[in-house]
Design a protein around this motif. Structure first.
Motif, mmCIF file in Angstrom:
data_model
loop_
_atom_site.group_PDB
_atom_site.id
_atom_site.type_symbol
_atom_site.label_atom_id
_atom_site.label_comp_id
_atom_site.label_asym_id
_atom_site.label_seq_id
_atom_site.Cartn_x
_atom_site.Cartn_y
_atom_site.Cartn_z
ATOM 1 N N MET A 3 0.836 -1.192 0.000
ATOM 2 C CA MET A 3 0.000 0.000 0.000
ATOM 3 C C MET A 3 0.881 1.257 0.000
ATOM 4 S SD MET A 3 -3.048 -0.912 -0.220
ATOM 5 C CE MET A 3 -3.856 -2.524 -0.222
ATOM 6 N N THR A 4 0.371 2.316 -0.628
ATOM 7 C CA THR A 4 1.121 3.556 -0.720
ATOM 8 C C THR A 4 0.332 4.700 -0.116
ATOM 9 O OG1 THR A 4 0.214 4.209 -2.864
ATOM 10 C CG2 THR A 4 2.115 2.709 -2.885
ATOM 11 N N LEU B 112 -5.759 -0.149 5.654
ATOM 12 C CA LEU B 112 -4.956 -0.598 4.506
ATOM 13 C C LEU B 112 -3.632 -1.223 4.910
ATOM 14 C CD1 LEU B 112 -5.577 2.458 2.147
ATOM 15 C CD2 LEU B 112 -6.544 0.169 1.902
ATOM 16 N N GLY B 113 -3.293 -1.139 6.211
ATOM 17 C CA GLY B 113 -2.004 -1.665 6.655
ATOM 18 C C GLY B 113 -0.833 -0.842 6.176
ATOM 19 N N TYR B 114 -1.034 0.469 6.041
ATOM 20 C CA TYR B 114 0.005 1.358 5.503
ATOM 21 C C TYR B 114 0.947 1.826 6.611
ATOM 22 C CZ TYR B 114 2.149 5.686 3.810
ATOM 23 O OH TYR B 114 3.038 6.669 3.490
ATOM 24 N N GLN B 115 2.256 1.795 6.337
ATOM 25 C CA GLN B 115 3.266 2.355 7.217
ATOM 26 C C GLN B 115 4.078 3.382 6.438
ATOM 27 O OE1 GLN B 115 3.841 1.889 10.461
ATOM 28 N NE2 GLN B 115 2.127 0.459 10.662
ATOM 29 N N PRO B 116 4.232 4.606 6.969
ATOM 30 C CA PRO B 116 4.980 5.632 6.229
ATOM 31 C C PRO B 116 6.471 5.314 6.155
ATOM 32 C CG PRO B 116 4.471 6.412 8.429
ATOM 33 C CD PRO B 116 3.742 5.103 8.261
ATOM 34 N N ILE C 222 -7.342 10.035 8.180
ATOM 35 C CA ILE C 222 -6.166 9.492 7.494
ATOM 36 C C ILE C 222 -5.593 8.295 8.249
ATOM 37 C CG2 ILE C 222 -3.767 10.002 6.869
ATOM 38 C CD1 ILE C 222 -4.750 12.903 6.289
ATOM 39 N N LEU C 223 -5.487 8.419 9.571
ATOM 40 C CA LEU C 223 -4.941 7.318 10.368
ATOM 41 C C LEU C 223 -5.835 6.094 10.294
ATOM 42 C CD1 LEU C 223 -3.685 9.249 13.540
ATOM 43 C CD2 LEU C 223 -2.339 8.395 11.619
ATOM 44 N N LYS C 224 -7.157 6.307 10.291
ATOM 45 C CA LYS C 224 -8.095 5.181 10.169
ATOM 46 C C LYS C 224 -7.910 4.486 8.825
ATOM 47 C CE LYS C 224 -13.066 4.132 10.490
ATOM 48 N NZ LYS C 224 -13.284 3.584 9.147
ATOM 49 N N ALA C 225 -7.794 5.266 7.749
ATOM 50 C CA ALA C 225 -7.575 4.682 6.426
ATOM 51 C C ALA C 225 -6.265 3.908 6.380
ATOM 52 C CB ALA C 225 -7.590 5.783 5.368
ATOM 53 N N ALA C 226 -5.215 4.468 7.014
ATOM 54 C CA ALA C 226 -3.908 3.802 7.030
ATOM 55 C C ALA C 226 -3.991 2.466 7.761
ATOM 56 C CB ALA C 226 -2.872 4.708 7.672
ATOM 57 N N ARG C 227 -4.712 2.441 8.885
ATOM 58 C CA ARG C 227 -4.850 1.179 9.638
ATOM 59 C C ARG C 227 -5.605 0.140 8.813
ATOM 60 N NH1 ARG C 227 -5.783 4.790 14.000
ATOM 61 N NH2 ARG C 227 -8.054 4.588 13.715
#
Length: 327
Positions: A1-2, A42-46, A35-40
């Motif tokens: 994920m990006t 999707l399993g996204y890590q910056p 944004i943080l909810k979407a990242a969680r």
């Protein structure tokens, strides 16, 4: 994920996603939570390195360690690394063994956009701080100081710890107290010795003898053999530069001369490494305030990185006597 995937899921721009994950950038709280909810989901890590390049506020901290064969350096490294991670910093470590190591280490730290370099308890060569500064790094000294008044440092009060150790032996009735210094040329050695001597003098005593010791188990064993070879009355107390030395001293005196601790000699170490509390050692010692040092160091790094503050203060943290059987 990006970050693009997160942006689409959260309904914001990619730039807003980047700001939400970058320290020091403001994003409305509702937007950040989305944004943080979407990242969680999707399993996204910056990417921390990409953040550093974009924001010029690197969360990556370089740690230049002393030799890890000394247990206190391993304890200090683990503690400062954990404290940094808990505060969302990313530690990377390095060591200098030869003349060619420093340029390579500086190049590596630059490659990873290191924001602050921690120089820990070791014999820092003259000009090393300036080398890192000239390379563009902010420097924090941990458990040591230098003569440069503009270098931030967080340090255990080793001289105060030395005084505590001396007072312990005098209060336990010792009146022939030997002292050993650590490795010659190390600031830590001079500070501990100064505390031992000052503590004895304050209580009306002087060292029975001062030995050129060192910081290893073998150094302690060597001084034990020197004591036995003299054939004189042995000291009734011994102030050691660190715990490894103290354990080597006691082991050799037990093995060769059958000495008992504290009945025949009372011994105080310095550092409180894990081996100090082993039943075979049961070593009274001076505990370095490692946890407190790591917390204060992390606070200073946060001020440097997040607030663009120039920190020049020297922070001293008192040591503590740990009572065990050896004294």
């Amino acid at each position: 994920m990006t970050a693009d995937d997160v942006a689409r899921r959260a309904g914001v721009s990619r730039a807003t996603v980047s700001r939400a994950f970058s320290r020091g950038h403001s994003v409305q709280e509702q937007t950040r939570e989305r944004i943080l909810k979407a990242a969680r989901e999707l399993g996204y890590q910056p990417n921390a390195l990409a953040q550093a390049l974009t924001s010029r506020r690197s969360q990556i901290v370089g740690i230049l360690m002393g030799q890890l064969k000394n247990p206190i350096h391993a304890v200090l490294h683990q503690t400062i690394s954990m404290a940094l991670q808990q505060n969302n910093f990313i530690p990377i470590s390095g060591q200098i063994g030869g003349a060619d190591d420093l340029p390579r280490l500086i190049a590596t730290f630059r490659q990873y956009q290191v924001g602050v370099v921690i120089l820990t308890s070791m014999n820092i060569s003259p000009g090393l701080v300036e080398e890192f500064r000239d390379a563009g790094f902010q420097v924090l000294l941990l458990n040591r100081i230098d003569d440069d008044s503009v270098t931030a440092s967080v340090c255990a009060d080793l001289t105060q710890g030395g005084r505590l150790a001396a007072r312990r032996l005098v209060e336990r009735g010792c009146n022939r107290i030997a002292v050993a210094r650590g490795t010659l040329g190390h600031w830590t050695s001079a500070a501990r010795l100064a505390g031992h001597v000052a503590g004895l003098e304050h209580l009306g005593q002087a060292p029975a003898e001062v030995f050129d010791g060192g910081y290893t188990y073998a150094d302690g064993a060597r001084i034990a053999e020197t004591l036995l070879a003299k054939g004189d009355a042995l000291p009734d107390g011994f102030l050691c530069p660190n715990d490894l030395f103290a354990i080597g001293l006691m082991d050799r005196l037990r093995a060769v001369a059958g000495l008992r601790f504290p009945e025949d000699m009372k011994v105080v170490g310095f550092d409180d490494i894990p081996m100090a509390e082993w039943e075979s050692n049961d070593l009274t010692t001076i505990r370095l305030p490692v946890q407190a040092m790591a917390k204060r160091a992390t606070d200073v790094i946060s001020r440097i990185v997040l607030e663009d503050e120039t920190v020049e203060e020297k922070i001293w943290i008192p040591c503590r006597l740990i009572e065990r059987r050896s004294a």
